[in-house]
Design a protein around this motif. Sequence first.
Motif, PDB file in Angstrom:
ATOM      1  N   ARG A  38       0.858  -1.184   0.000  1.00 50.28           N
ATOM      2  CA  ARG A  38       0.000   0.000   0.000  1.00 50.28           C
ATOM      3  C   ARG A  38       0.894   1.235   0.000  1.00 50.28           C
ATOM      4  O   ARG A  38       1.817   1.337   0.781  1.00 50.28           O
ATOM      5  N   GLY A  39       0.606   2.144  -0.894  1.00 50.07           N
ATOM      6  CA  GLY A  39       1.341   3.391  -0.958  1.00 50.07           C
ATOM      7  C   GLY A  39       2.514   3.312  -1.914  1.00 50.07           C
ATOM      8  O   GLY A  39       2.887   2.247  -2.396  1.00 50.07           O
ATOM      9  N   TYR A  40       3.085   4.443  -2.209  1.00 52.02           N
ATOM     10  CA  TYR A  40       4.238   4.566  -3.090  1.00 52.02           C
ATOM     11  C   TYR A  40       3.980   3.974  -4.477  1.00 52.02           C
ATOM     12  O   TYR A  40       4.894   3.502  -5.146  1.00 52.02           O
ATOM     13  N   ASP A  41       2.725   3.950  -4.903  1.00 52.67           N
ATOM     14  CA  ASP A  41       2.345   3.554  -6.260  1.00 52.67           C
ATOM     15  C   ASP A  41       2.570   2.080  -6.575  1.00 52.67           C
ATOM     16  O   ASP A  41       2.551   1.680  -7.731  1.00 52.67           O
ATOM     17  N   LEU A  42       2.775   1.252  -5.569  1.00 53.28           N
ATOM     18  CA  LEU A  42       2.926  -0.188  -5.768  1.00 53.28           C
ATOM     19  C   LEU A  42       1.779  -0.924  -5.088  1.00 53.28           C
ATOM     20  O   LEU A  42       1.268  -0.481  -4.062  1.00 53.28           O
ATOM     21  N   SER A  43       1.387  -2.073  -5.662  1.00 47.40           N
ATOM     22  CA  SER A  43       0.297  -2.842  -5.078  1.00 47.40           C
ATOM     23  C   SER A  43       0.691  -4.271  -4.715  1.00 47.40           C
ATOM     24  O   SER A  43       0.001  -4.923  -3.951  1.00 47.40           O
ATOM     25  N   TRP A  44       1.803  -4.770  -5.244  1.00 50.47           N
ATOM     26  CA  TRP A  44       2.115  -6.194  -5.092  1.00 50.47           C
ATOM     27  C   TRP A  44       3.617  -6.396  -5.195  1.00 50.47           C
ATOM     28  O   TRP A  44       4.295  -5.738  -5.983  1.00 50.47           O
ATOM     29  N   CYS A  45       4.106  -7.339  -4.423  1.00 50.69           N
ATOM     30  CA  CYS A  45       5.491  -7.786  -4.540  1.00 50.69           C
ATOM     31  C   CYS A  45       5.499  -9.286  -4.328  1.00 50.69           C
ATOM     32  O   CYS A  45       4.809  -9.795  -3.440  1.00 50.69           O
ATOM     33  N   SER A  46       6.256  -9.991  -5.138  1.00 52.78           N
ATOM     34  CA  SER A  46       6.404 -11.428  -4.915  1.00 52.78           C
ATOM     35  C   SER A  46       7.843 -11.840  -5.197  1.00 52.78           C
ATOM     36  O   SER A  46       8.538 -11.233  -6.004  1.00 52.78           O
ATOM     37  N   VAL A  47       8.248 -12.890  -4.501  1.00 47.55           N
ATOM     38  CA  VAL A  47       9.538 -13.508  -4.764  1.00 47.55           C
ATOM     39  C   VAL A  47       9.270 -14.526  -5.881  1.00 47.55           C
ATOM     40  O   VAL A  47       8.800 -15.629  -5.621  1.00 47.55           O
ATOM     41  N   ASN A  48       9.493 -14.109  -7.092  1.00 53.64           N
ATOM     42  CA  ASN A  48       9.154 -14.923  -8.253  1.00 53.64           C
ATOM     43  C   ASN A  48       9.888 -16.256  -8.254  1.00 53.64           C
ATOM     44  O   ASN A  48       9.350 -17.286  -8.643  1.00 53.64           O
ATOM     45  N   SER A  49      11.104 -16.245  -7.775  1.00 49.51           N
ATOM     46  CA  SER A  49      11.906 -17.472  -7.750  1.00 49.51           C
ATOM     47  C   SER A  49      11.439 -18.445  -6.668  1.00 49.51           C
ATOM     48  O   SER A  49      11.895 -19.584  -6.624  1.00 49.51           O
ATOM     49  N   ALA A  50      10.502 -18.041  -5.808  1.00 48.89           N
ATOM     50  CA  ALA A  50       9.983 -18.932  -4.763  1.00 48.89           C
ATOM     51  C   ALA A  50       8.820 -19.789  -5.254  1.00 48.89           C
ATOM     52  O   ALA A  50       8.379 -20.688  -4.554  1.00 48.89           O
ATOM     53  N   LYS A  51       8.325 -19.522  -6.456  1.00 48.03           N
ATOM     54  CA  LYS A  51       7.215 -20.307  -7.000  1.00 48.03           C
ATOM     55  C   LYS A  51       7.692 -21.733  -7.267  1.00 48.03           C
ATOM     56  O   LYS A  51       8.855 -21.950  -7.596  1.00 48.03           O
ATOM     57  N   PRO A  52       6.798 -22.698  -7.144  1.00 46.97           N
ATOM     58  CA  PRO A  52       7.189 -24.097  -7.392  1.00 46.97           C
ATOM     59  C   PRO A  52       7.806 -24.277  -8.784  1.00 46.97           C
ATOM     60  O   PRO A  52       7.318 -23.721  -9.767  1.00 46.97           O
TER      61      PRO A  52
END
Length: 164
Positions: A38-52
């Motif tokens: 929330r805030g600073y113009d971002l809505s989502w972050c993910s560790v892409n390399s953590a996906k199966p």
Amino acid sequence: NSACFFHRIESYEMQACYSLMLHYHGMLDLPFDAALLRGYDLSWCSVNSAKPGRTMPYRLVFHATNTWSTNHLELDNEAVIDHLIQSATRHLGPTIGAFRYVDLQRWRYANIPKQPNSPPMIDHKLQLGVCGDWLIQGRIEAAFLSALQFATAFLGRMGQTPCL
């Protein structure tokens, strides 16, 4: 000759989304695999390399908000990258700045707000129809539900039911 539902399609307003991926040499010590921001113009972050099935290198993916993305859709890539990295740094701290390279994707038609009571679009006379997440809400689950609604309506008219 146009489909009977053509006028409905024009009323759907898609939203943009920028997606920023940062690639790292090593892992970062973050307390999550995915996070709503929330805030600073971002809505989502993910560790892409953590996906199966995904392995190194370590990668973080950030999504800008639909509002910010839509309002800055024509901004040049370097300015978008700079802004999103600054925003990500405000959220997660300076350690995210040690990336080795960056990718940016501009999704012009990425999302849509939840659509109330959006029936399938079928023109039985032309034997033409459309379905997709954009008819319900910009999520993968909505794509499935839209296809199921479409199949149910189309096959129901033919006296059949979809095979699930």
